[in-house]
Design a protein around this motif. Structure first.
Motif, mmCIF file in Angstrom:
data_model
loop_
_atom_site.group_PDB
_atom_site.id
_atom_site.type_symbol
_atom_site.label_atom_id
_atom_site.label_comp_id
_atom_site.label_asym_id
_atom_site.label_seq_id
_atom_site.Cartn_x
_atom_site.Cartn_y
_atom_site.Cartn_z
ATOM 1 N N TYR A 1 -4.758 -17.109 46.838
ATOM 2 C CA TYR A 1 -3.701 -16.147 46.514
ATOM 3 C C TYR A 1 -3.232 -16.333 45.077
ATOM 4 O O TYR A 1 -3.048 -15.367 44.324
ATOM 5 C CB TYR A 1 -2.537 -16.331 47.488
ATOM 6 C CG TYR A 1 -1.395 -15.358 47.283
ATOM 7 C CD1 TYR A 1 -1.591 -13.984 47.394
ATOM 8 C CD2 TYR A 1 -0.111 -15.818 46.985
ATOM 9 C CE1 TYR A 1 -0.548 -13.088 47.225
ATOM 10 C CE2 TYR A 1 0.930 -14.931 46.808
ATOM 11 C CZ TYR A 1 0.709 -13.573 46.924
ATOM 12 O OH TYR A 1 1.749 -12.699 46.740
ATOM 13 N N ALA A 2 -3.085 -17.604 44.664
ATOM 14 C CA ALA A 2 -2.680 -17.889 43.285
ATOM 15 C C ALA A 2 -3.723 -17.369 42.296
ATOM 16 O O ALA A 2 -3.380 -16.797 41.257
ATOM 17 C CB ALA A 2 -2.484 -19.394 43.100
ATOM 18 N N TYR A 3 -4.998 -17.546 42.630
ATOM 19 C CA TYR A 3 -6.075 -17.079 41.756
ATOM 20 C C TYR A 3 -6.040 -15.559 41.613
ATOM 21 O O TYR A 3 -6.170 -15.018 40.510
ATOM 22 C CB TYR A 3 -7.422 -17.531 42.319
ATOM 23 C CG TYR A 3 -8.620 -17.044 41.529
ATOM 24 C CD1 TYR A 3 -8.957 -17.606 40.307
ATOM 25 C CD2 TYR A 3 -9.425 -16.018 42.013
ATOM 26 C CE1 TYR A 3 -10.058 -17.170 39.579
ATOM 27 C CE2 TYR A 3 -10.535 -15.563 41.301
ATOM 28 C CZ TYR A 3 -10.838 -16.147 40.089
ATOM 29 O OH TYR A 3 -11.922 -15.688 39.377
ATOM 30 N N ILE A 4 -5.846 -14.859 42.716
ATOM 31 C CA ILE A 4 -5.799 -13.392 42.671
ATOM 32 C C ILE A 4 -4.613 -12.912 41.848
ATOM 33 O O ILE A 4 -4.738 -11.987 41.028
ATOM 34 C CB ILE A 4 -5.742 -12.817 44.104
ATOM 35 C CG1 ILE A 4 -7.065 -13.087 44.832
ATOM 36 C CG2 ILE A 4 -5.454 -11.316 44.086
ATOM 37 C CD1 ILE A 4 -7.038 -12.738 46.302
ATOM 38 N N LEU A 5 -3.443 -13.551 42.020
ATOM 39 C CA LEU A 5 -2.267 -13.174 41.232
ATOM 40 C C LEU A 5 -2.500 -13.444 39.746
ATOM 41 O O LEU A 5 -2.112 -12.647 38.885
ATOM 42 C CB LEU A 5 -1.037 -13.949 41.712
ATOM 43 C CG LEU A 5 -0.467 -13.595 43.078
ATOM 44 C CD1 LEU A 5 0.766 -14.452 43.354
ATOM 45 C CD2 LEU A 5 -0.095 -12.117 43.164
ATOM 46 N N MET A 6 -3.118 -14.562 39.462
ATOM 47 C CA MET A 6 -3.348 -14.961 38.082
ATOM 48 C C MET A 6 -4.341 -14.015 37.393
ATOM 49 O O MET A 6 -4.175 -13.661 36.228
ATOM 50 C CB MET A 6 -3.875 -16.393 38.053
ATOM 51 C CG MET A 6 -4.112 -16.981 36.678
ATOM 52 S SD MET A 6 -4.320 -18.779 36.766
ATOM 53 C CE MET A 6 -5.524 -18.951 38.065
#
Length: 478
Positions: free
Chosen positions: A332-337
């Protein structure tokens, strides 16, 4: 061992009287025949010595932080360290999965948002986050397909069609669900032979499992025709998302006509991948299959996030609790980033693969000389005839601090060398790898005996593999 401990173990701390008047012996808890009679003889080491020992062991391990990792079909891309920090936040690590929905709103919101983003990225209508790996996602998808036809009363649909270039887990997953596997051949372009497929389609076919781009790194140009053929037959299409890193933002499985898809979060979405996991293989489905997903599904009801266990035809839970939550946080963090740059990640991955392919195809055989996507497959057949097999090439690469590519897969390419650079690497790194591969090809032409001595710079040098396989030594001796 009893005599060692009994003198120092009074009943203090285990519910008895203080003052050391009574003794607690190990024999009071364990049978006498299980007690050690002599000290174990462990080495006496300082903390510093122990630390250095384990640091030395870790230095022997190859990882993406140490060098290029072009492992084809595995997408060994860089895992941003900020994701590790976020996954270790106290609010996540101290949350117990059995806590109530009221006490888990933050975690449930993250899972719900991840579901929504994966729905958007894949074009699917519903997502489960439970599966713990890609192959586990395949199994989950095939279980959904099986139950779908059972509910429809079409229990005769026992066949699943699998391309000859497929990942080995595809037929394995379908077989574990009780399906019969039917192989469809590839054509001269390395794609599914549509005419051969037509001969295989009948009323007993439940689904076809496809990877697009396929394991040769080639996009299936006839995917819409295949989708039309399968759906007219009442069959479903399963999308193996192992190669999804090639198409993010450019197209999606729904646009290609797929009904079920799994994603490897530990590949495409930059979460840790080694050591056998943990991974995550979420499964997405179209509208008509959403009532067959594992329960629970995370939903938003009245401004709050809840776990919905009321799934009409659910196949049941496929994993304890709700999935590998720490992996979900990282993804999820990767997608947001990344945001819209997910599209650029795919573009760079495809560019890098084509760049290497064009540079190496003269020195090595290229069985399918087509524009590739994120990966491509060379053949070491020419080098094999010169005295060095693909395995020898892989070992020679190790002496230059490169992890070998995937070798001998897919099976339809003799002496296969499967290379996937991902988007993580710079042109300088790619050029270094290309130069080394060209150097190895030249060495094999001029002095194959020297190549066969590799690896020579690794912690464990060249071994006798036949002897190791037939007489493994599994006992550590100091």
């Amino acid at each position: 061992m009893e005599t060692i401990f009994s003198k120092s173990l009074g009943v203090d701390g285990i519910g008895g009287k203080s003052g050391g008047k009574s003794e607690c012996k190990l024999g009071d808890f364990l049978p006498e025949n299980l007690l050690r009679q002599e000290p174990v003889g462990l080495p006496q080491l300082s903390e510093l010595e122990v630390m250095r020992h384990y640091k030395a062991l870790s230095d022997r391990n190859f990882c993406i932080e140490k060098g290029f990792y072009p492992l084809g079909s595995c997408t060994m891309k860089y895992n941003p360290k900020v994701n590790e920090l976020l996954a270790s936040l106290e609010g996540f690590t101290n949350l117990h999965p059995l806590q109530s929905d009221e006490d888990s709103q933050g975690a449930l919101e993250l899972m719900y948002n991840l579901q929504e983003k994966l729905k958007y990225i894949t074009g699917m209508d519903a997502i489960t986050l439970q599966p713990a790996a890609g192959a586990h996602g395949e199994l989950t998808g095939m279980m959904i397909i099986k139950k779908y036809f059972e509910v429809k009363g079409e229990t005769n649909r026992k066949k699943v069609i699998v391309p000859d270039s497929a990942h080995g887990t595809n037929p394995a997953s379908a077989k574990m669900c009780g399906f019969d596997i039917v192989e469809v051949k590839s054509n001269s372009k390395g794609q599914v032979d549509v005419e051969a497929l037509k001969e295989l389609i009948d009323g007993d076919v439940a689904a076809i499992m496809m990877t697009n781009p396929n394991t040769l790194g080639i996009f299936e140009e006839s995917v819409l025709e295949i989708s039309d053929l399968m759906h007219k037959n009442g069959s479903l299409l399963y999308y193996d998302g192992a190669n999804f890193n090639a198409i993010m933002g450019w197209t999606n499985p729904a646009l290609m006509g797929f009904d079920v898809v799994h994603l490897n979060l530990h590949k495409t979405f930059a979460t840790p991948h080694g050591g056998g996991g943990p991974g995550a293989g979420p499964v997405g489905v179209v509208e008509k299959l959403k009532d067959f997903l594992p329960s629970p599904i995370i939903e938003k009801q009245g401004g709050k996030y809840v776990r919905n266990y009321n799934i009409t035809h659910s196949i049941g839970k496929v994993r304890s609790f709700y999935g590998n939550f720490g992996v979900l946080v990282r993804a999820y963090a990767y997608i947001l980033m990344m945001g819209n740059n997910l599209k650029l990640a795919s573009a760079d991955a495809v560019l890098n693969a084509n760049y290497i392919k064009e540079k190496l195809k003269g020195a090595y055989d290229l069985p399918y000389d087509e524009p590739c996507m994120h990966e491509f497959v060379l053949s070491g057949e020419k080098q094999h005839h010169q005295g060095v097999s693909t395995l020898g090439i892989a070992k020679r690469l190790m002496d230059s601090n490169y992890h070998p590519p995937t070798v001998y897969f897919p099976l339809i390419v003799h002496e296969a060398i499967m290379i996937e650079p991902t988007e993580s690497e710079s042109k300088a790194v790619l050029d270094g790898f290309i130069e080394t591969m060209l150097k190895i090809a030249k060495e094999i032409e001029e002095n194959p005996e020297e190549v066969l001595k590799s690896p020579q710079t690794t912690p464990i040098k060249k071994v006798d593999e036949t002897l190791a396989a037939r007489h493994p030594d599994l006992t550590y001796k100091n």
